[in-house]
Design an enzyme around this catalytic site. Structure first.
Site: not given
Length: 594
Positions: A44, A125, A161
Protein backbone atom coordinates in the site's frame (compact mmCIF):
# COMPACT_ATOMS: atom_id res chain seq x y z
CA UNK A 1 -7.34 -24.74 -13.92
CA UNK A 2 -4.60 -22.27 -14.87
CA UNK A 3 -1.20 -21.72 -13.32
CA UNK A 4 0.05 -18.35 -12.11
CA UNK A 5 3.36 -17.50 -10.45
CA UNK A 6 2.84 -14.52 -8.16
CA UNK A 7 5.52 -12.47 -6.39
CA UNK A 8 4.70 -10.50 -3.23
CA UNK A 9 7.31 -7.77 -2.73
CA UNK A 10 7.49 -7.36 1.05
CA UNK A 11 9.67 -4.28 1.04
CA UNK A 12 10.72 -1.29 3.15
CA UNK A 13 9.94 2.07 1.49
CA UNK A 14 10.95 5.48 2.85
CA UNK A 15 8.20 8.05 3.26
CA UNK A 16 8.53 10.86 0.73
CA UNK A 17 11.45 9.36 -1.20
CA UNK A 18 9.62 8.70 -4.44
CA UNK A 19 12.80 8.32 -6.49
CA UNK A 20 14.40 5.73 -4.20
CA UNK A 21 11.13 3.83 -3.84
CA UNK A 22 10.76 3.74 -7.64
CA UNK A 23 14.32 2.44 -7.96
CA UNK A 24 13.51 -0.29 -5.46
CA UNK A 25 10.36 -1.23 -7.33
CA UNK A 26 12.30 -1.64 -10.57
CA UNK A 27 14.99 -3.71 -8.82
CA UNK A 28 12.47 -6.03 -7.16
CA UNK A 29 10.40 -6.35 -10.34
CA UNK A 30 13.55 -7.45 -12.16
CA UNK A 31 14.25 -10.05 -9.47
CA UNK A 32 10.69 -11.33 -9.72
CA UNK A 33 10.81 -11.41 -13.53
CA UNK A 34 14.10 -13.31 -13.44
CA UNK A 35 12.35 -15.94 -11.32
CA UNK A 36 9.52 -16.26 -13.82
CA UNK A 37 6.83 -14.34 -11.95
CA UNK A 38 3.69 -13.56 -13.94
CA UNK A 39 2.59 -10.82 -11.50
CA UNK A 40 4.35 -8.68 -8.88
CA UNK A 41 2.40 -7.08 -6.01
CA UNK A 42 3.91 -4.26 -3.96
CA UNK A 43 2.46 -2.79 -0.79
CA UNK A 44 0.00 0.00 0.00
CA UNK A 45 1.29 3.46 -1.00
CA UNK A 46 4.69 1.90 -1.68
CA UNK A 47 5.72 4.63 -4.10
CA UNK A 48 5.17 7.41 -1.54
CA UNK A 49 5.76 5.43 1.63
CA UNK A 50 3.13 5.02 4.34
CA UNK A 51 1.85 6.85 6.30
CA UNK A 52 2.55 10.19 4.64
CA UNK A 53 0.17 12.09 6.95
CA UNK A 54 -0.28 15.78 6.04
CA UNK A 55 1.99 15.50 3.01
CA UNK A 56 -1.12 14.40 1.10
CA UNK A 57 -2.66 17.81 1.72
CA UNK A 58 0.08 19.42 -0.38
CA UNK A 59 -0.78 19.72 -4.04
CA UNK A 60 2.90 19.43 -4.95
CA UNK A 61 3.23 16.05 -3.24
CA UNK A 62 0.13 14.54 -4.82
CA UNK A 63 1.14 15.81 -8.25
CA UNK A 64 4.62 14.31 -7.77
CA UNK A 65 3.07 10.94 -6.87
CA UNK A 66 0.80 10.93 -9.92
CA UNK A 67 3.68 11.93 -12.22
CA UNK A 68 5.91 9.28 -10.64
CA UNK A 69 3.45 6.44 -11.25
CA UNK A 70 3.13 7.40 -14.91
CA UNK A 71 6.90 7.65 -15.30
CA UNK A 72 7.39 4.33 -13.52
CA UNK A 73 5.17 2.50 -16.01
CA UNK A 74 7.28 3.88 -18.87
CA UNK A 75 10.54 3.11 -17.08
CA UNK A 76 9.62 -0.52 -16.49
CA UNK A 77 8.95 -0.92 -20.21
CA UNK A 78 12.17 0.89 -21.14
CA UNK A 79 14.16 -1.47 -18.92
CA UNK A 80 12.64 -4.57 -20.48
CA UNK A 81 10.23 -5.26 -17.61
CA UNK A 82 7.02 -3.96 -19.14
CA UNK A 83 5.70 -7.44 -19.83
CA UNK A 84 5.47 -8.23 -16.11
CA UNK A 85 2.31 -6.69 -14.63
CA UNK A 86 2.94 -4.77 -11.41
CA UNK A 87 0.40 -3.75 -8.76
CA UNK A 88 1.67 -0.89 -6.59
CA UNK A 89 0.23 1.62 -4.12
CA UNK A 90 0.62 5.40 -4.49
CA UNK A 91 -1.30 8.65 -3.86
CA UNK A 92 -3.78 9.85 -6.46
CA UNK A 93 -6.67 12.33 -6.38
CA UNK A 94 -10.37 12.13 -7.09
CA UNK A 95 -12.08 14.46 -9.53
CA UNK A 96 -14.30 16.06 -6.89
CA UNK A 97 -15.33 19.66 -6.40
CA UNK A 98 -13.96 21.17 -3.17
CA UNK A 99 -16.34 21.19 -0.22
CA UNK A 100 -16.19 21.82 3.51
CA UNK A 101 -14.94 18.78 5.43
CA UNK A 102 -13.30 17.13 2.43
CA UNK A 103 -9.51 16.75 2.52
CA UNK A 104 -7.77 19.38 0.40
CA UNK A 105 -7.42 18.15 -3.18
CA UNK A 106 -9.48 14.99 -2.53
CA UNK A 107 -6.47 12.62 -2.24
CA UNK A 108 -6.87 8.88 -2.78
CA UNK A 109 -5.03 5.99 -1.13
CA UNK A 110 -4.62 4.42 -4.54
CA UNK A 111 -3.23 1.34 -6.27
CA UNK A 112 -2.31 1.03 -9.93
CA UNK A 113 -1.71 -1.79 -12.37
CA UNK A 114 1.33 -1.08 -14.55
CA UNK A 115 1.84 -3.03 -17.78
CA UNK A 116 3.64 -2.45 -21.06
CA UNK A 117 4.49 1.17 -20.42
CA UNK A 118 1.15 2.44 -19.15
CA UNK A 119 -1.09 2.62 -16.12
CA UNK A 120 -3.77 0.12 -17.12
CA UNK A 121 -6.06 0.34 -14.09
CA UNK A 122 -6.39 2.54 -11.01
CA UNK A 123 -8.34 1.96 -7.84
CA UNK A 124 -8.45 3.38 -4.31
CA UNK A 125 -9.20 2.27 -0.77
CA UNK A 126 -12.93 2.25 -0.11
CA UNK A 127 -13.03 1.83 3.67
CA UNK A 128 -11.02 4.58 5.39
CA UNK A 129 -9.93 3.57 8.92
CA UNK A 130 -10.34 6.23 11.56
CA UNK A 131 -9.39 4.40 14.76
CA UNK A 132 -6.18 3.76 16.69
CA UNK A 133 -3.26 5.20 14.76
CA UNK A 134 -5.32 5.88 11.62
CA UNK A 135 -6.78 9.26 10.63
CA UNK A 136 -7.69 8.51 7.06
CA UNK A 137 -10.87 10.57 6.93
CA UNK A 138 -8.55 13.51 7.48
CA UNK A 139 -6.42 12.61 4.48
CA UNK A 140 -8.40 10.72 1.84
CA UNK A 141 -11.70 10.38 0.07
CA UNK A 142 -12.93 6.87 -0.55
CA UNK A 143 -12.68 4.89 -3.76
CA UNK A 144 -15.63 3.17 -5.37
CA UNK A 145 -14.13 0.73 -7.90
CA UNK A 146 -13.11 -2.91 -8.07
CA UNK A 147 -10.66 -3.45 -10.92
CA UNK A 148 -10.36 -6.96 -12.35
CA UNK A 149 -7.75 -7.79 -14.94
CA UNK A 150 -7.40 -11.00 -16.91
CA UNK A 151 -3.88 -12.36 -16.69
CA UNK A 152 -2.84 -15.65 -18.30
CA UNK A 153 -6.49 -16.69 -18.36
CA UNK A 154 -7.14 -15.84 -14.69
CA UNK A 155 -9.29 -12.94 -13.47
CA UNK A 156 -7.40 -11.01 -10.76
CA UNK A 157 -9.10 -8.40 -8.53
CA UNK A 158 -7.43 -5.63 -6.52
CA UNK A 159 -8.51 -4.25 -3.11
CA UNK A 160 -6.55 -2.12 -0.64
CA UNK A 161 -5.77 -2.94 3.02
CA UNK A 162 -8.73 -1.79 5.16
CA UNK A 163 -11.17 -3.07 2.57
CA UNK A 164 -10.36 -6.53 3.94
CA UNK A 165 -11.06 -5.53 7.53
CA UNK A 166 -14.56 -4.11 7.00
CA UNK A 167 -17.79 -5.69 5.85
CA UNK A 168 -19.16 -4.62 2.47
CA UNK A 169 -17.33 -2.65 -0.19
CA UNK A 170 -15.06 -4.02 -2.92
CA UNK A 171 -14.23 -7.35 -1.28
CA UNK A 172 -17.90 -8.22 -0.92
CA UNK A 173 -18.26 -7.78 -4.69
CA UNK A 174 -15.41 -10.12 -5.65
CA UNK A 175 -17.48 -13.33 -5.53
CA UNK A 176 -20.22 -11.88 -7.72
CA UNK A 177 -17.66 -10.47 -10.13
CA UNK A 178 -16.07 -13.92 -10.45
CA UNK A 179 -12.38 -13.34 -9.77
CA UNK A 180 -10.02 -16.28 -9.34
CA UNK A 181 -7.48 -14.31 -7.26
CA UNK A 182 -7.74 -11.24 -5.03
CA UNK A 183 -4.52 -9.29 -4.41
CA UNK A 184 -4.40 -6.82 -1.53
CA UNK A 185 -1.58 -4.28 -1.00
CA UNK A 186 -1.28 -3.46 2.72
CA UNK A 187 0.51 -1.25 5.20
CA UNK A 188 -0.68 -2.94 8.38
CA UNK A 189 1.30 -1.88 11.48
CA UNK A 190 2.56 -4.36 14.02
CA UNK A 191 1.12 -4.83 17.46
CA UNK A 192 1.36 -7.82 19.78
CA UNK A 193 -0.72 -10.87 18.81
CA UNK A 194 -2.09 -9.23 15.66
CA UNK A 195 -0.75 -11.93 13.34
CA UNK A 196 -3.32 -14.54 14.45
CA UNK A 197 -6.14 -12.05 13.87
CA UNK A 198 -4.70 -11.17 10.47
CA UNK A 199 -4.42 -14.75 9.21
CA UNK A 200 -7.94 -15.57 10.41
CA UNK A 201 -9.28 -12.48 8.65
CA UNK A 202 -7.50 -13.22 5.36
CA UNK A 203 -8.77 -16.82 5.42
CA UNK A 204 -12.32 -15.72 6.10
CA UNK A 205 -12.30 -13.13 3.31
CA UNK A 206 -10.90 -15.69 0.85
CA UNK A 207 -13.78 -18.04 1.65
CA UNK A 208 -16.31 -15.22 1.32
CA UNK A 209 -14.82 -14.10 -2.02
CA UNK A 210 -14.58 -17.68 -3.25
CA UNK A 211 -11.04 -17.20 -4.52
CA UNK A 212 -7.40 -17.32 -3.47
CA UNK A 213 -6.15 -14.21 -1.68
CA UNK A 214 -2.64 -12.69 -1.71
CA UNK A 215 -1.93 -10.23 1.10
CA UNK A 216 1.28 -8.19 0.60
CA UNK A 217 2.30 -6.24 3.72
CA UNK A 218 4.88 -3.51 4.22
CA UNK A 219 7.90 -4.05 6.45
CA UNK A 220 10.04 -1.50 8.28
CA UNK A 221 9.98 1.29 10.85
CA UNK A 222 8.33 4.66 10.28
CA UNK A 223 8.50 6.99 13.28
CA UNK A 224 6.33 5.29 15.94
CA UNK A 225 4.98 2.58 13.65
CA UNK A 226 6.63 -0.74 12.87
CA UNK A 227 5.44 -2.82 9.93
CA UNK A 228 6.07 -6.51 10.36
CA UNK A 229 5.63 -7.93 6.87
CA UNK A 230 4.15 -11.39 7.45
CA UNK A 231 2.70 -11.39 3.91
CA UNK A 232 0.27 -14.23 3.24
CA UNK A 233 -1.26 -16.25 0.45
CA UNK A 234 -4.29 -18.43 1.18
CA UNK A 235 -6.39 -20.69 -1.02
CA UNK A 236 -10.07 -20.16 -1.83
CA UNK A 237 -10.88 -22.46 1.09
CA UNK A 238 -8.83 -20.27 3.44
CA UNK A 239 -5.90 -22.67 3.83
CA UNK A 240 -2.47 -21.07 4.26
CA UNK A 241 -0.40 -21.61 1.11
CA UNK A 242 2.63 -19.35 1.62
CA UNK A 243 3.92 -16.94 4.23
CA UNK A 244 6.80 -14.46 4.30
CA UNK A 245 9.07 -13.87 7.27
CA UNK A 246 8.33 -11.23 9.89
CA UNK A 247 10.33 -8.01 10.15
CA UNK A 248 12.48 -8.74 7.08
CA UNK A 249 12.32 -7.84 3.42
CA UNK A 250 11.39 -10.79 1.24
CA UNK A 251 10.25 -11.57 -2.29
CA UNK A 252 7.66 -14.27 -1.71
CA UNK A 253 7.31 -16.31 -4.92
CA UNK A 254 4.37 -18.72 -5.04
CA UNK A 255 2.88 -20.88 -7.77
CA UNK A 256 -0.90 -21.11 -7.69
CA UNK A 257 -3.45 -23.22 -9.51
CA UNK A 258 -6.45 -20.99 -10.14
CA UNK A 259 -9.74 -21.32 -11.99
CA UNK A 260 -9.81 -20.00 -15.51
CA UNK A 261 -11.89 -16.89 -16.14
CA UNK A 262 -15.61 -17.58 -16.40
CA UNK A 263 -16.86 -14.30 -17.84
CA UNK A 264 -16.14 -13.15 -21.36
CA UNK A 265 -17.26 -9.53 -21.21
CA UNK A 266 -14.96 -6.61 -20.48
CA UNK A 267 -15.89 -3.04 -19.61
CA UNK A 268 -17.67 -1.87 -16.44
CA UNK A 269 -20.81 -2.64 -14.43
CA UNK A 270 -22.17 -1.60 -11.03
CA UNK A 271 -22.87 -3.80 -8.00
CA UNK A 272 -24.51 -3.06 -4.63
CA UNK A 273 -21.66 -3.39 -2.14
CA UNK A 274 -23.58 -4.33 1.01
CA UNK A 275 -22.56 -1.19 2.91
CA UNK A 276 -24.95 1.27 1.33
CA UNK A 277 -22.62 2.06 -1.57
CA UNK A 278 -22.32 1.00 -5.18
CA UNK A 279 -19.04 -0.41 -6.50
CA UNK A 280 -18.13 -0.12 -10.16
CA UNK A 281 -16.43 -3.28 -11.42
CA UNK A 282 -13.97 -2.49 -14.18
CA UNK A 283 -12.60 -5.31 -16.34
CA UNK A 284 -9.45 -5.24 -18.46
CA UNK A 285 -7.69 -8.00 -20.38
CA UNK A 286 -3.90 -8.33 -20.36
CA UNK A 287 -3.57 -11.90 -21.62
CA UNK A 288 -6.44 -14.27 -22.32
CA UNK A 289 -4.79 -17.69 -22.48
CA UNK A 290 -3.25 -19.74 -19.66
CA UNK A 291 0.49 -20.41 -19.61
CA UNK A 292 1.80 -23.75 -20.77
CA UNK A 293 1.91 -26.17 -17.81
CA UNK A 294 5.15 -26.02 -15.84
CA UNK A 295 6.65 -27.54 -12.70
CA UNK A 296 5.73 -25.35 -9.73
CA UNK A 297 8.22 -24.34 -7.04
CA UNK A 298 7.38 -25.61 -3.55
CA UNK A 299 5.66 -22.85 -1.54
CA UNK A 300 7.52 -21.18 1.31
CA UNK A 301 5.95 -20.87 4.75
CA UNK A 302 8.21 -18.93 7.11
CA UNK A 303 8.40 -20.06 10.71
CA UNK A 304 6.54 -17.71 12.97
CA UNK A 305 8.23 -15.98 15.89
CA UNK A 306 7.03 -16.55 19.42
CA UNK A 307 5.77 -13.47 21.28
CA UNK A 308 8.94 -12.29 23.03
CA UNK A 309 11.10 -12.76 19.95
CA UNK A 310 8.48 -10.92 17.91
CA UNK A 311 8.46 -7.90 20.24
CA UNK A 312 12.25 -7.77 20.39
CA UNK A 313 12.51 -7.95 16.60
CA UNK A 314 10.01 -5.10 16.28
CA UNK A 315 12.03 -2.88 18.62
CA UNK A 316 15.30 -3.59 16.84
CA UNK A 317 13.82 -2.89 13.41
CA UNK A 318 12.25 0.34 14.69
CA UNK A 319 15.59 1.63 16.00
CA UNK A 320 17.49 0.53 12.91
CA UNK A 321 15.13 2.29 10.53
CA UNK A 322 14.78 5.44 12.62
CA UNK A 323 18.55 5.80 12.66
CA UNK A 324 19.00 4.89 8.99
CA UNK A 325 16.10 6.79 7.48
CA UNK A 326 16.91 9.96 9.42
CA UNK A 327 20.57 9.91 8.47
CA UNK A 328 22.21 9.30 11.86
CA UNK A 329 25.52 7.47 11.98
CA UNK A 330 25.53 6.69 15.71
CA UNK A 331 23.48 6.76 18.91
CA UNK A 332 24.24 7.71 22.51
CA UNK A 333 22.46 6.89 25.77
CA UNK A 334 23.01 7.20 29.48
CA UNK A 335 24.09 3.85 30.91
CA UNK A 336 23.23 3.53 34.59
CA UNK A 337 23.76 -0.16 35.26
CA UNK A 338 19.99 -0.60 35.54
CA UNK A 339 17.83 -2.84 33.42
CA UNK A 340 16.15 -0.18 31.25
CA UNK A 341 19.34 1.36 29.93
CA UNK A 342 20.91 -2.10 29.60
CA UNK A 343 18.06 -3.33 27.39
CA UNK A 344 18.07 -0.10 25.37
CA UNK A 345 21.81 -0.40 24.73
CA UNK A 346 21.39 -4.03 23.68
CA UNK A 347 18.57 -3.21 21.26
CA UNK A 348 20.75 -0.47 19.76
CA UNK A 349 23.73 -2.81 19.39
CA UNK A 350 21.57 -5.38 17.62
CA UNK A 351 20.05 -2.67 15.43
CA UNK A 352 23.14 -0.85 14.16
CA UNK A 353 26.16 -2.68 15.60
CA UNK A 354 27.94 -1.99 18.91
CA UNK A 355 30.66 0.04 17.21
CA UNK A 356 28.05 2.74 16.49
CA UNK A 357 26.62 2.78 20.02
CA UNK A 358 28.02 5.27 22.55
CA UNK A 359 27.26 5.32 26.25
CA UNK A 360 27.86 7.91 28.95
CA UNK A 361 28.30 6.55 32.47
CA UNK A 362 27.33 9.46 34.74
CA UNK A 363 27.67 8.47 38.40
CA UNK A 364 26.42 10.83 41.10
CA UNK A 365 27.09 10.97 44.83
CA UNK A 366 24.21 8.48 45.26
CA UNK A 367 25.28 5.95 42.63
CA UNK A 368 26.11 2.58 44.08
CA UNK A 369 29.40 0.94 43.22
CA UNK A 370 27.62 -2.01 41.61
CA UNK A 371 25.73 0.36 39.27
CA UNK A 372 28.98 1.62 37.78
CA UNK A 373 30.48 -1.87 37.68
CA UNK A 374 27.34 -3.30 36.03
CA UNK A 375 27.46 -0.57 33.39
CA UNK A 376 31.16 -1.23 32.77
CA UNK A 377 30.49 -4.96 32.46
CA UNK A 378 27.82 -4.36 29.79
CA UNK A 379 30.28 -2.17 27.88
CA UNK A 380 32.84 -4.95 28.05
CA UNK A 381 30.39 -7.67 26.99
CA UNK A 382 29.04 -5.74 24.01
CA UNK A 383 32.06 -3.71 22.94
CA UNK A 384 30.17 -0.43 22.74
CA UNK A 385 31.92 2.93 23.12
CA UNK A 386 31.79 4.40 26.60
CA UNK A 387 33.02 7.33 28.65
CA UNK A 388 32.62 8.16 32.33
CA UNK A 389 31.36 11.66 33.16
CA UNK A 390 30.88 12.07 36.94
CA UNK A 391 28.14 14.58 37.65
CA UNK A 392 28.77 15.34 41.34
CA UNK A 393 30.92 18.38 40.63
CA UNK A 394 28.47 19.73 38.07
CA UNK A 395 25.58 19.31 40.49
CA UNK A 396 27.61 20.99 43.23
CA UNK A 397 28.14 23.94 40.90
CA UNK A 398 24.41 24.33 40.39
CA UNK A 399 23.71 24.05 44.10
CA UNK A 400 26.22 26.80 44.90
CA UNK A 401 24.10 29.21 42.88
CA UNK A 402 20.58 28.00 43.65
CA UNK A 403 19.22 26.12 46.65
CA UNK A 404 17.24 23.02 45.69
CA UNK A 405 15.94 20.33 48.04
CA UNK A 406 13.84 17.19 47.88
CA UNK A 407 12.38 16.33 44.49
CA UNK A 408 13.86 19.43 42.86
CA UNK A 409 17.36 18.31 43.90
CA UNK A 410 16.71 14.80 42.62
CA UNK A 411 15.49 16.14 39.29
CA UNK A 412 18.54 18.38 39.00
CA UNK A 413 20.72 15.28 38.76
CA UNK A 414 18.57 13.87 35.97
CA UNK A 415 18.64 17.19 34.13
CA UNK A 416 22.42 17.42 34.37
CA UNK A 417 22.63 13.97 32.79
CA UNK A 418 20.22 15.02 30.05
CA UNK A 419 22.28 18.15 29.38
CA UNK A 420 25.47 16.07 29.08
CA UNK A 421 23.86 13.66 26.61
CA UNK A 422 22.43 16.47 24.50
CA UNK A 423 25.80 18.24 24.53
CA UNK A 424 27.58 15.12 23.30
CA UNK A 425 24.85 14.68 20.72
CA UNK A 426 25.38 18.20 19.40
CA UNK A 427 29.14 17.78 19.37
CA UNK A 428 29.33 14.41 17.65
CA UNK A 429 26.02 14.05 15.81
CA UNK A 430 24.74 11.12 17.89
CA UNK A 431 21.03 10.39 18.16
CA UNK A 432 20.14 10.37 21.88
CA UNK A 433 18.16 7.29 22.89
CA UNK A 434 15.85 7.79 25.86
CA UNK A 435 15.68 4.78 28.15
CA UNK A 436 12.37 5.11 30.02
CA UNK A 437 9.79 2.31 29.95
CA UNK A 438 5.99 2.51 29.65
CA UNK A 439 5.33 1.86 33.33
CA UNK A 440 7.42 4.87 34.36
CA UNK A 441 6.02 7.02 31.59
CA UNK A 442 2.47 6.10 32.61
CA UNK A 443 2.80 7.28 36.20
CA UNK A 444 5.04 10.25 35.45
CA UNK A 445 8.23 8.81 36.92
CA UNK A 446 10.49 10.64 34.51
CA UNK A 447 12.11 14.06 34.66
CA UNK A 448 11.27 16.59 31.99
CA UNK A 449 14.45 17.76 30.25
CA UNK A 450 16.31 15.09 32.18
CA UNK A 451 15.91 11.35 31.58
CA UNK A 452 13.11 12.23 29.14
CA UNK A 453 15.52 14.19 26.91
CA UNK A 454 16.35 12.54 23.60
CA UNK A 455 15.36 11.85 20.03
CA UNK A 456 13.97 8.30 20.13
CA UNK A 457 12.66 6.10 22.93
CA UNK A 458 13.07 2.39 22.07
CA UNK A 459 11.18 0.97 25.08
CA UNK A 460 8.56 3.70 25.42
CA UNK A 461 5.74 1.18 24.83
CA UNK A 462 7.28 -1.63 26.92
CA UNK A 463 5.96 -2.21 30.43
CA UNK A 464 8.57 -2.88 33.10
CA UNK A 465 7.67 -6.55 33.49
CA UNK A 466 8.17 -7.00 29.75
CA UNK A 467 11.54 -5.21 30.01
CA UNK A 468 12.72 -8.03 32.27
CA UNK A 469 11.20 -10.68 30.03
CA UNK A 470 12.89 -9.27 26.92
CA UNK A 471 16.22 -9.00 28.73
CA UNK A 472 16.16 -12.61 29.88
CA UNK A 473 15.10 -13.76 26.41
CA UNK A 474 17.91 -11.81 24.77
CA UNK A 475 20.50 -13.23 27.13
CA UNK A 476 19.27 -16.74 26.31
CA UNK A 477 20.12 -16.08 22.64
CA UNK A 478 23.81 -15.46 23.42
CA UNK A 479 26.10 -16.77 20.69
CA UNK A 480 23.37 -16.72 18.05
CA UNK A 481 23.27 -14.24 15.20
CA UNK A 482 20.75 -13.29 12.57
CA UNK A 483 18.62 -10.47 11.27
CA UNK A 484 17.97 -9.11 14.78
CA UNK A 485 20.76 -10.61 16.87
CA UNK A 486 24.33 -9.40 16.81
CA UNK A 487 25.80 -12.67 18.03
CA UNK A 488 27.51 -11.71 21.30
CA UNK A 489 29.52 -14.63 22.66
CA UNK A 490 28.31 -13.97 26.20
CA UNK A 491 24.88 -12.86 27.39
CA UNK A 492 24.95 -9.14 26.55
CA UNK A 493 23.19 -7.95 29.73
CA UNK A 494 24.87 -8.49 33.12
CA UNK A 495 22.79 -10.75 35.32
CA UNK A 496 22.98 -8.27 38.18
CA UNK A 497 21.28 -5.61 36.04
CA UNK A 498 18.35 -7.99 35.61
CA UNK A 499 18.13 -9.31 39.15
CA UNK A 500 18.77 -6.27 41.32
CA UNK A 501 15.93 -4.17 42.72
CA UNK A 502 15.23 -1.17 40.47
CA UNK A 503 16.21 2.28 41.71
CA UNK A 504 16.61 5.75 40.21
CA UNK A 505 19.50 6.35 42.69
CA UNK A 506 18.71 10.03 43.10
CA UNK A 507 18.76 9.91 46.91
CA UNK A 508 20.31 7.56 49.51
CA UNK A 509 18.99 3.97 49.46
CA UNK A 510 16.21 4.85 47.02
CA UNK A 511 14.04 2.05 45.62
CA UNK A 512 11.20 2.22 43.07
CA UNK A 513 8.95 0.41 45.56
CA UNK A 514 9.31 3.35 47.96
CA UNK A 515 6.60 5.08 45.95
CA UNK A 516 5.19 2.45 43.59
CA UNK A 517 3.68 -1.03 44.04
CA UNK A 518 5.53 -4.05 42.75
CA UNK A 519 5.71 -3.83 38.98
CA UNK A 520 3.74 -7.01 38.39
CA UNK A 521 0.84 -5.40 40.29
CA UNK A 522 1.30 -1.98 38.69
CA UNK A 523 1.57 -3.30 35.13
CA UNK A 524 -1.66 -5.30 35.37
CA UNK A 525 -3.46 -2.17 36.54
CA UNK A 526 -1.88 -0.04 33.82
CA UNK A 527 -2.83 -2.56 31.17
CA UNK A 528 -6.47 -2.38 32.23
CA UNK A 529 -6.54 1.41 32.59
CA UNK A 530 -4.43 2.45 29.61
CA UNK A 531 -4.88 -0.38 27.11
CA UNK A 532 -8.47 -1.34 27.90
CA UNK A 533 -9.76 2.12 28.93
CA UNK A 534 -11.44 0.76 32.07
CA UNK A 535 -12.87 3.30 34.50
CA UNK A 536 -12.35 3.08 38.24
CA UNK A 537 -15.50 1.01 38.86
CA UNK A 538 -14.47 -1.50 36.21
CA UNK A 539 -10.93 -1.65 37.57
CA UNK A 540 -12.14 -2.46 41.05
CA UNK A 541 -14.56 -5.05 39.68
CA UNK A 542 -11.61 -6.61 37.85
CA UNK A 543 -9.94 -7.22 41.21
CA UNK A 544 -7.62 -4.23 41.65
CA UNK A 545 -7.24 -2.68 45.09
CA UNK A 546 -9.53 0.39 45.35
CA UNK A 547 -6.94 2.59 47.08
CA UNK A 548 -4.30 1.66 44.52
CA UNK A 549 -6.75 2.31 41.67
CA UNK A 550 -7.41 5.85 42.93
CA UNK A 551 -3.72 6.56 43.40
CA UNK A 552 -2.46 5.19 40.09
CA UNK A 553 -5.25 6.78 38.06
CA UNK A 554 -4.34 10.13 39.57
CA UNK A 555 -0.66 9.67 38.71
CA UNK A 556 -1.43 8.61 35.13
CA UNK A 557 -3.83 11.49 34.53
CA UNK A 558 -1.53 14.15 35.97
CA UNK A 559 1.42 12.97 33.84
CA UNK A 560 -0.24 13.66 30.48
CA UNK A 561 1.72 16.88 29.99
CA UNK A 562 4.99 15.00 30.42
CA UNK A 563 4.07 12.33 27.90
CA UNK A 564 3.28 14.97 25.27
CA UNK A 565 6.91 16.13 25.52
CA UNK A 566 8.45 12.67 25.40
CA UNK A 567 10.33 11.49 22.28
CA UNK A 568 8.65 9.14 19.81
CA UNK A 569 9.15 5.42 20.27
CA UNK A 570 7.99 2.21 18.56
CA UNK A 571 4.40 1.12 19.07
CA UNK A 572 4.07 -2.55 20.05
CA UNK A 573 0.76 -2.55 21.95
CA UNK A 574 -2.80 -1.82 20.82
CA UNK A 575 -2.63 1.53 22.65
CA UNK A 576 0.70 3.31 22.93
CA UNK A 577 1.37 6.73 24.43
CA UNK A 578 1.38 8.73 21.23
CA UNK A 579 -0.72 8.17 18.14
CA UNK A 580 -3.13 5.79 19.89
CA UNK A 581 -3.99 7.55 23.14
CA UNK A 582 -4.97 11.21 22.88
CA UNK A 583 -6.22 12.91 26.03
CA UNK A 584 -6.42 16.62 26.81
CA UNK A 585 -3.67 17.99 29.01
CA UNK A 586 -6.00 20.58 30.50
CA UNK A 587 -8.59 18.16 31.82
CA UNK A 588 -10.62 18.30 35.03
CA UNK A 589 -12.36 14.96 34.54
CA UNK A 590 -11.34 12.54 37.26
CA UNK A 591 -12.45 8.95 37.77
CA UNK A 592 -14.31 8.48 41.04
CA UNK A 593 -14.13 5.34 43.12
CA UNK A 594 -17.27 3.81 44.63
Amino acid sequence: MAQLRIALAQTNPAVGDLAANADRLVEWTRRATDRGAHLVVFTEMFLTGYPVEDLVLRTSFVEASIAAIEALAVRLADEGLGGTPVVVGYVDRANLAPRVGQPKGAPLDAAALLHRGRVVLRTAKHHLPNYGVFDEYRYFVRGDRLPIFRLRGVDVAIAVCEDLWQEGGPVSVVAEAGAGLLVVPNASPYEREKDDVRLALVSRRAREAGCALAYANQVGGQDELVFDGDSLIVSASGQLVARAAQFAEELLITDLELPEARFGGLGTFEVEAGDGTVITVEREELSAFPVEPYSPEPPSIAAHLEDTAEVYSALVLAVRDYVRKNGFQSVILGLSGGIDSALTATIASDAIGPERVHAALMPSRYSSEHSLSDARELVDRQGINARVVPISGIVDGFEKEIELTGLAAENLQARVRGMILMGLSNQHGHLVLTTGNKSELAVGYSTLYGDSAGGFAPIKDVLKTLVWELSRWRNAQAGRSGEFLYGFARPPIPENSIEKEPSAELRPDQRDTDSLPEYNVLDRLLDDYVEKDMGSTELIAAGHDPALVARIIRLVDLAEYKRRQYPPGPKITPKNFGRDRRLPITNRWRETTP
